[in-house]
Design a protein around this motif. Structure first.
Motif, PDB file in Angstrom:
ATOM      1  N   GLY A  52       1.297  -7.432   2.141  1.00 37.78           N
ATOM      2  CA  GLY A  52       0.634  -7.256   0.852  1.00 37.78           C
ATOM      3  C   GLY A  52      -0.451  -6.202   0.911  1.00 37.78           C
ATOM      4  N   SER A  53      -0.068  -4.974   1.192  1.00 34.79           N
ATOM      5  CA  SER A  53      -1.062  -3.933   1.492  1.00 34.79           C
ATOM      6  C   SER A  53      -1.795  -3.396   0.273  1.00 34.79           C
ATOM      7  N   GLY A  54      -1.242  -3.567  -0.935  1.00 34.33           N
ATOM      8  CA  GLY A  54      -1.946  -3.066  -2.125  1.00 34.33           C
ATOM      9  C   GLY A  54      -2.170  -1.568  -2.044  1.00 34.33           C
ATOM     10  N   THR A  55      -3.426  -1.157  -1.969  1.00 37.64           N
ATOM     11  CA  THR A  55      -3.754   0.275  -1.895  1.00 37.64           C
ATOM     12  C   THR A  55      -3.620   0.848  -0.486  1.00 37.64           C
ATOM     13  N   GLY A  56      -3.438  -0.016   0.517  1.00 34.17           N
ATOM     14  CA  GLY A  56      -3.400   0.460   1.901  1.00 34.17           C
ATOM     15  C   GLY A  56      -4.766   0.596   2.529  1.00 34.17           C
ATOM     16  N   CYS A  57      -5.800   0.115   1.848  1.00 39.87           N
ATOM     17  CA  CYS A  57      -7.168   0.264   2.338  1.00 39.87           C
ATOM     18  C   CYS A  57      -7.355  -0.419   3.694  1.00 39.87           C
ATOM     19  N   VAL A  58      -6.832  -1.646   3.837  1.00 38.49           N
ATOM     20  CA  VAL A  58      -7.044  -2.408   5.073  1.00 38.49           C
ATOM     21  C   VAL A  58      -6.326  -1.763   6.249  1.00 38.49           C
ATOM     22  N   SER A  59      -5.071  -1.394   6.069  1.00 36.39           N
ATOM     23  CA  SER A  59      -4.328  -0.780   7.178  1.00 36.39           C
ATOM     24  C   SER A  59      -4.893   0.581   7.556  1.00 36.39           C
ATOM     25  N   THR A  60      -5.358   1.320   6.572  1.00 39.37           N
ATOM     26  CA  THR A  60      -6.001   2.603   6.864  1.00 39.37           C
ATOM     27  C   THR A  60      -7.267   2.388   7.680  1.00 39.37           C
ATOM     28  N   PHE A  61      -8.047   1.393   7.296  1.00 37.24           N
ATOM     29  CA  PHE A  61      -9.268   1.066   8.044  1.00 37.24           C
ATOM     30  C   PHE A  61      -8.921   0.629   9.463  1.00 37.24           C
ATOM     31  N   LEU A  62      -7.884  -0.181   9.618  1.00 34.49           N
ATOM     32  CA  LEU A  62      -7.458  -0.600  10.950  1.00 34.49           C
ATOM     33  C   LEU A  62      -7.042   0.608  11.782  1.00 34.49           C
ATOM     34  N   GLY A  63      -6.350   1.542  11.159  1.00 33.43           N
ATOM     35  CA  GLY A  63      -5.975   2.766  11.869  1.00 33.43           C
ATOM     36  C   GLY A  63      -7.185   3.544  12.351  1.00 33.43           C
ATOM     37  N   LYS A  64      -8.248   3.564  11.550  1.00 33.92           N
ATOM     38  CA  LYS A  64      -9.481   4.240  11.954  1.00 33.92           C
ATOM     39  C   LYS A  64     -10.143   3.506  13.120  1.00 33.92           C
ATOM     40  N   ILE A  65     -10.088   2.164  13.104  1.00 32.94           N
ATOM     41  CA  ILE A  65     -10.653   1.389  14.206  1.00 32.94           C
ATOM     42  C   ILE A  65      -9.932   1.712  15.510  1.00 32.94           C
ATOM     43  N   LEU A  66      -8.607   1.723  15.457  1.00 32.97           N
ATOM     44  CA  LEU A  66      -7.821   1.927  16.676  1.00 32.97           C
ATOM     45  C   LEU A  66      -7.920   3.369  17.176  1.00 32.97           C
ATOM     46  N   GLY A  67      -7.949   4.294  16.248  1.00 29.23           N
ATOM     47  CA  GLY A  67      -8.358   5.652  16.566  1.00 29.23           C
ATOM     48  C   GLY A  67      -7.355   6.563  17.244  1.00 29.23           C
ATOM     49  N   ASP A  68      -6.603   6.071  18.233  1.00 27.47           N
ATOM     50  CA  ASP A  68      -5.796   6.993  19.019  1.00 27.47           C
ATOM     51  C   ASP A  68      -4.434   7.294  18.409  1.00 27.47           C
TER      52      ASP A  68
END
Length: 219
Positions: A52-68
């Motif tokens: 249920g990603s909606g705008t993708g805000c959460v997954s994008t933020f997770l991608g920034k956390i993981l970074g690599d």
């Protein structure tokens, strides 16, 4: 502090078709940020999934956390418009996301059986009638209407968590107090041997929101 994803590419007209990030979204971001070092250094994920990603805000933020950029970031949503926006959000923030239009995780199992290292779900949790849940043709209502106790979609997802989580996997679930979070924790412990903790709780107006974190009892 990790910046909130830039959502300037999303118009007010887009929000007529996709759930706009609100207090619940940002609480989930805060929970992920709190666990950022743990996720990077201990989980070291290969595959992440947001239901249920909606705008993708959460997954994008997770991608920034993981970074690599090495983890596969899969996003599902029943709303094809949401998946288009999710893809744009990732691109707009230089994070590669893989959106899939499906109901919960239909079509992903058994291929991803015990393969998800980080699983996130901000479900439809608002207490409504079952009729409201299943008769509504409004796609935005489907993003928040949860049926009896706000649990009808959540309860369908709980068995899937056990099938999806890897041995080292963690699951972040947003609930409100009306969803009976302690009952959810007991179900996950007794039925699937998944341990849990309340990672965050916060009042949003009159609504008490919580982030539950689950993991296998193997560590």
């Amino acid at each position: 502090m990790i910046p909130t994803p830039d959502l300037d590419h999303i118009s007010s007209r887009d929000y007529e078709h996709v759930y706009e990030p609100a207090e619940d979204t940002f609480l989930l971001l805060d929970a992920l940020e709190k666990d950022a070092e743990f996720l990077r250094n201990e989980i070291k994920p290969c595959i992440c999934l947001e239901i249920g990603s909606g705008t993708g805000c959460v997954s994008t933020f997770l991608g920034k956390i993981l970074g690599d950029g090495t983890a596969l970031l899969i996003c599902t949503d029943i709303n094809p418009y949401a998946n288009a926006i999710t893809n744009k959000t990732g691109c707009h923030n230089s994070i590669q996301l893989e959106p899939i239009t499906t109901n919960l995780v239909n079509g992903l199992l058994p291929r991803l059986y015990h393969s998800i290292d980080i699983l996130c779900f901000n479900p439809p949790y608002v207490v409504t009638t079952s009729d409201d849940l299943y008769s509504s043709k409004n796609i935005i209502e489907k993003a928040w209407a949860g049926g009896i106790d706000g649990r009808e979609i959540i309860d369908k997802a709980l068995p899937l968590v056990n099938e999806l989580l890897s041995d080292k996997g963690v699951f972040y679930l947003l609930l409100i107090s009306e969803n009976k979070p302690n009952e959810v924790r007991e179900i996950m412990k007794n039925n699937y041997n998944l341990q849990s903790e309340i990672l965050f709780s916060r009042l949003a107006g009159r609504e008490k929101q919580l982030i539950l974190k689950f993991w296998r009892n193997t560590r």
